[in-house]
Design a protein around this motif. Structure first.
Motif, PDB file in Angstrom:
ATOM      1  N   GLU A  22       0.877  -1.167   0.000  1.00 45.71           N
ATOM      2  CA  GLU A  22       0.000   0.000   0.000  1.00 45.71           C
ATOM      3  C   GLU A  22       0.918   1.221   0.000  1.00 45.71           C
ATOM      4  O   GLU A  22       1.793   1.348   0.852  1.00 45.71           O
ATOM      5  CB  GLU A  22      -0.890  -0.009   1.244  1.00 45.71           C
ATOM      6  CG  GLU A  22      -1.926   1.080   1.247  1.00 45.71           C
ATOM      7  CD  GLU A  22      -2.886   0.956   2.422  1.00 45.71           C
ATOM      8  OE1 GLU A  22      -3.381   2.005   2.853  1.00 45.71           O
ATOM      9  OE2 GLU A  22      -3.123  -0.168   2.901  1.00 45.71           O
ATOM     10  N   TRP A  23       0.730   2.079  -0.972  1.00 45.60           N
ATOM     11  CA  TRP A  23       1.629   3.203  -1.200  1.00 45.60           C
ATOM     12  C   TRP A  23       0.899   4.534  -1.023  1.00 45.60           C
ATOM     13  O   TRP A  23      -0.197   4.711  -1.543  1.00 45.60           O
ATOM     14  CB  TRP A  23       2.205   3.141  -2.615  1.00 45.60           C
ATOM     15  CG  TRP A  23       3.007   1.916  -2.881  1.00 45.60           C
ATOM     16  CD1 TRP A  23       2.542   0.705  -3.332  1.00 45.60           C
ATOM     17  CD2 TRP A  23       4.404   1.760  -2.703  1.00 45.60           C
ATOM     18  NE1 TRP A  23       3.567  -0.181  -3.443  1.00 45.60           N
ATOM     19  CE2 TRP A  23       4.729   0.434  -3.066  1.00 45.60           C
ATOM     20  CE3 TRP A  23       5.417   2.613  -2.276  1.00 45.60           C
ATOM     21  CZ2 TRP A  23       6.030  -0.047  -3.014  1.00 45.60           C
ATOM     22  CZ3 TRP A  23       6.713   2.128  -2.235  1.00 45.60           C
ATOM     23  CH2 TRP A  23       7.006   0.818  -2.597  1.00 45.60           C
ATOM     24  N   MET A  24       1.523   5.447  -0.296  1.00 45.66           N
ATOM     25  CA  MET A  24       1.046   6.837  -0.230  1.00 45.66           C
ATOM     26  C   MET A  24       1.777   7.572  -1.349  1.00 45.66           C
ATOM     27  O   MET A  24       3.001   7.475  -1.467  1.00 45.66           O
ATOM     28  CB  MET A  24       1.375   7.458   1.128  1.00 45.66           C
ATOM     29  CG  MET A  24       0.642   6.788   2.272  1.00 45.66           C
ATOM     30  SD  MET A  24       1.091   7.484   3.875  1.00 45.66           S
ATOM     31  CE  MET A  24       2.804   6.982   4.012  1.00 45.66           C
ATOM     32  N   SER A  67      -0.927  18.898  -8.756  1.00 43.30           N
ATOM     33  CA  SER A  67      -0.386  17.888  -7.847  1.00 43.30           C
ATOM     34  C   SER A  67      -1.521  17.338  -7.013  1.00 43.30           C
ATOM     35  O   SER A  67      -2.434  18.079  -6.641  1.00 43.30           O
ATOM     36  CB  SER A  67       0.675  18.495  -6.917  1.00 43.30           C
ATOM     37  OG  SER A  67       1.805  18.863  -7.646  1.00 43.30           O
ATOM     38  N   GLU A  68      -1.458  16.062  -6.751  1.00 44.22           N
ATOM     39  CA  GLU A  68      -2.494  15.444  -5.920  1.00 44.22           C
ATOM     40  C   GLU A  68      -1.882  14.326  -5.097  1.00 44.22           C
ATOM     41  O   GLU A  68      -0.914  13.690  -5.490  1.00 44.22           O
ATOM     42  CB  GLU A  68      -3.643  14.925  -6.769  1.00 44.22           C
ATOM     43  CG  GLU A  68      -3.256  13.865  -7.759  1.00 44.22           C
ATOM     44  CD  GLU A  68      -4.409  13.468  -8.665  1.00 44.22           C
ATOM     45  OE1 GLU A  68      -4.560  12.246  -8.864  1.00 44.22           O
ATOM     46  OE2 GLU A  68      -5.125  14.337  -9.148  1.00 44.22           O
ATOM     47  N   ARG A  69      -2.475  14.104  -3.945  1.00 43.61           N
ATOM     48  CA  ARG A  69      -2.078  13.006  -3.073  1.00 43.61           C
ATOM     49  C   ARG A  69      -3.061  11.875  -3.265  1.00 43.61           C
ATOM     50  O   ARG A  69      -4.209  12.091  -3.602  1.00 43.61           O
ATOM     51  CB  ARG A  69      -2.104  13.441  -1.609  1.00 43.61           C
ATOM     52  CG  ARG A  69      -1.090  14.480  -1.306  1.00 43.61           C
ATOM     53  CD  ARG A  69      -1.242  14.967   0.113  1.00 43.61           C
ATOM     54  NE  ARG A  69      -0.459  16.176   0.261  1.00 43.61           N
ATOM     55  CZ  ARG A  69       0.281  16.450   1.293  1.00 43.61           C
ATOM     56  NH1 ARG A  69       0.312  15.635   2.317  1.00 43.61           N
ATOM     57  NH2 ARG A  69       0.972  17.546   1.346  1.00 43.61           N
ATOM     58  N   GLY A  70      -2.587  10.688  -3.011  1.00 50.39           N
ATOM     59  CA  GLY A  70      -3.470   9.541  -3.144  1.00 50.39           C
ATOM     60  C   GLY A  70      -2.864   8.330  -2.487  1.00 50.39           C
ATOM     61  O   GLY A  70      -1.755   8.369  -1.947  1.00 50.39           O
ATOM     62  N   GLU A  71      -3.622   7.246  -2.531  1.00 50.87           N
ATOM     63  CA  GLU A  71      -3.150   5.972  -2.023  1.00 50.87           C
ATOM     64  C   GLU A  71      -3.323   4.946  -3.118  1.00 50.87           C
ATOM     65  O   GLU A  71      -4.360   4.878  -3.769  1.00 50.87           O
ATOM     66  CB  GLU A  71      -3.924   5.583  -0.767  1.00 50.87           C
ATOM     67  CG  GLU A  71      -3.652   6.536   0.383  1.00 50.87           C
ATOM     68  CD  GLU A  71      -4.218   6.045   1.695  1.00 50.87           C
ATOM     69  OE1 GLU A  71      -4.198   4.819   1.941  1.00 50.87           O
ATOM     70  OE2 GLU A  71      -4.678   6.898   2.466  1.00 50.87           O
ATOM     71  N   GLY A  91      -4.201  -0.123  -8.547  1.00 50.58           N
ATOM     72  CA  GLY A  91      -5.233   0.905  -8.637  1.00 50.58           C
ATOM     73  C   GLY A  91      -5.303   1.727  -7.374  1.00 50.58           C
ATOM     74  O   GLY A  91      -4.745   1.352  -6.335  1.00 50.58           O
ATOM     75  N   PRO A  92      -5.980   2.869  -7.460  1.00 54.38           N
ATOM     76  CA  PRO A  92      -6.171   3.698  -6.272  1.00 54.38           C
ATOM     77  C   PRO A  92      -6.961   2.937  -5.209  1.00 54.38           C
ATOM     78  O   PRO A  92      -7.810   2.097  -5.525  1.00 54.38           O
ATOM     79  CB  PRO A  92      -6.974   4.896  -6.779  1.00 54.38           C
ATOM     80  CG  PRO A  92      -6.790   4.893  -8.260  1.00 54.38           C
ATOM     81  CD  PRO A  92      -6.581   3.463  -8.649  1.00 54.38           C
ATOM     82  N   LYS A  93      -6.672   3.233  -3.957  1.00 52.98           N
ATOM     83  CA  LYS A  93      -7.384   2.594  -2.845  1.00 52.98           C
ATOM     84  C   LYS A  93      -8.876   2.898  -2.975  1.00 52.98           C
ATOM     85  O   LYS A  93      -9.265   4.003  -3.343  1.00 52.98           O
ATOM     86  CB  LYS A  93      -6.843   3.141  -1.526  1.00 52.98           C
ATOM     87  CG  LYS A  93      -7.346   2.412  -0.315  1.00 52.98           C
ATOM     88  CD  LYS A  93      -6.651   2.909   0.928  1.00 52.98           C
ATOM     89  CE  LYS A  93      -7.114   2.128   2.138  1.00 52.98           C
ATOM     90  NZ  LYS A  93      -6.390   2.554   3.341  1.00 52.98           N
ATOM     91  N   ASN A  94      -9.717   1.917  -2.705  1.00 56.02           N
ATOM     92  CA  ASN A  94     -11.179   2.028  -2.756  1.00 56.02           C
ATOM     93  C   ASN A  94     -11.703   2.328  -4.158  1.00 56.02           C
ATOM     94  O   ASN A  94     -12.744   2.965  -4.306  1.00 56.02           O
ATOM     95  CB  ASN A  94     -11.688   3.085  -1.765  1.00 56.02           C
ATOM     96  CG  ASN A  94     -11.283   2.765  -0.346  1.00 56.02           C
ATOM     97  OD1 ASN A  94     -11.282   1.610   0.074  1.00 56.02           O
ATOM     98  ND2 ASN A  94     -10.897   3.793   0.397  1.00 56.02           N
ATOM     99  N   GLU A 178       6.363   7.757  -4.140  1.00 57.79           N
ATOM    100  CA  GLU A 178       5.466   6.873  -3.404  1.00 57.79           C
ATOM    101  C   GLU A 178       6.199   6.239  -2.232  1.00 57.79           C
ATOM    102  O   GLU A 178       7.307   5.722  -2.391  1.00 57.79           O
ATOM    103  CB  GLU A 178       4.917   5.791  -4.348  1.00 57.79           C
ATOM    104  CG  GLU A 178       4.129   6.417  -5.492  1.00 57.79           C
ATOM    105  CD  GLU A 178       3.790   5.466  -6.609  1.00 57.79           C
ATOM    106  OE1 GLU A 178       2.872   5.803  -7.369  1.00 57.79           O
ATOM    107  OE2 GLU A 178       4.435   4.405  -6.746  1.00 57.79           O
ATOM    108  N   ILE A 179       5.570   6.318  -1.077  1.00 59.01           N
ATOM    109  CA  ILE A 179       6.125   5.756   0.146  1.00 59.01           C
ATOM    110  C   ILE A 179       5.258   4.580   0.569  1.00 59.01           C
ATOM    111  O   ILE A 179       4.040   4.711   0.688  1.00 59.01           O
ATOM    112  CB  ILE A 179       6.179   6.809   1.266  1.00 59.01           C
ATOM    113  CG1 ILE A 179       7.066   7.977   0.838  1.00 59.01           C
ATOM    114  CG2 ILE A 179       6.668   6.194   2.564  1.00 59.01           C
ATOM    115  CD1 ILE A 179       7.008   9.170   1.776  1.00 59.01           C
ATOM    116  N   ARG A 180       5.903   3.439   0.792  1.00 57.81           N
ATOM    117  CA  ARG A 180       5.176   2.232   1.198  1.00 57.81           C
ATOM    118  C   ARG A 180       4.700   2.395   2.642  1.00 57.81           C
ATOM    119  O   ARG A 180       5.451   2.806   3.518  1.00 57.81           O
ATOM    120  CB  ARG A 180       6.083   1.010   1.105  1.00 57.81           C
ATOM    121  CG  ARG A 180       5.360  -0.303   1.345  1.00 57.81           C
ATOM    122  CD  ARG A 180       6.310  -1.489   1.461  1.00 57.81           C
ATOM    123  NE  ARG A 180       7.388  -1.516   0.512  1.00 57.81           N
ATOM    124  CZ  ARG A 180       7.377  -2.215  -0.621  1.00 57.81           C
ATOM    125  NH1 ARG A 180       6.324  -2.936  -0.942  1.00 57.81           N
ATOM    126  NH2 ARG A 180       8.428  -2.215  -1.433  1.00 57.81           N
TER     127      ARG A 180
END
Length: 189
Positions: A22-24, A67-71, A91-94, A178-180
């Motif tokens: 899971e990556w931020m 710029s956007e943040r996501g998981e 894919g993106p979370k959820n 991306e940070i795990r």
């Protein structure tokens, strides 16, 4: 001999396994076609098939990038029949995930079963470079997209994507760091 896997991974199956997690993510996207259009005296910089691209008249100031943040969730898919490098569910979370299946011959595809509703199946080439980065290349709807993924540390990876139109003009580009997500070890009492 150590049981620690090589870093960065030196073979495609190990690289794909290393991507799982899971990556931020922090993603910056750039509308290069709009910048080039302004530099060329106002020609339309709309990317092929992109309803969100803006003409040079509306691209002013900082509107050419975002710029956007996501998981992001990445799951390793074991190779079918135990042969080949395997695949990734990404894919993106959820959100709906896409399955990518990698073949030993340097090709990858999503196929119908691994494609979210309304999205076109993907097929392209992959190459694991000596520097430890994985490059994915696909041609779709008259454009070429190249994505490169590499790790700087085991829990930090970078991705860059560059799109070129069929005529060679730039489309979009993005860069992601991306940070795990890792869980802290349980403390004993």
């Amino acid at each position: 001999m150590s049981d620690t896997p090589a870093f960065p991974p030196e073979e495609i199956g190990a690289f794909l396994r290393f991507c799982a997690g899971e990556w931020m993510s922090l993603r910056s996207e750039f509308a290069l076609g709009a910048i080039e259009a302004q530099a060329n005296g106002g020609e339309d910089g709309t990317a092929l098939g992109d309803e969100t691209a803006q003409s040079d008249e509306t691209v002013q100031g900082d509107e050419w990038h975002s710029s956007e943040r996501g998981e992001l969730l990445v799951t390793f898919l074991e190779p079918a029949g135990g042969h080949g490098p395997g695949g990734l569910r990404v894919g993106p979370k959820n959100s709906p995930q896409r399955d990518l299946h990698f073949r030993p011959d340097g090709r990858f595809s999503s196929g119908e079963a691994g494609t979210p509703a309304g999205a076109a199946p993907l097929e392209g080439d992959w190459e694991l470079w000596p520097d430890g980065s994985l490059e994915l290349r696909l041609e779709q709807e008259g454009r070429e997209v190249r994505e490169r993924i590499w790790f700087t540390k085991p829990n930090l990876r970078l991705r860059s994507t560059v799109e070129r139109q069929g005529d060679g003009s730039p489309g979009r580009a993005s860069f992601s760091s991306e940070i795990r997500r890792v869980s802290r070890p349980a403390t004993g009492s």
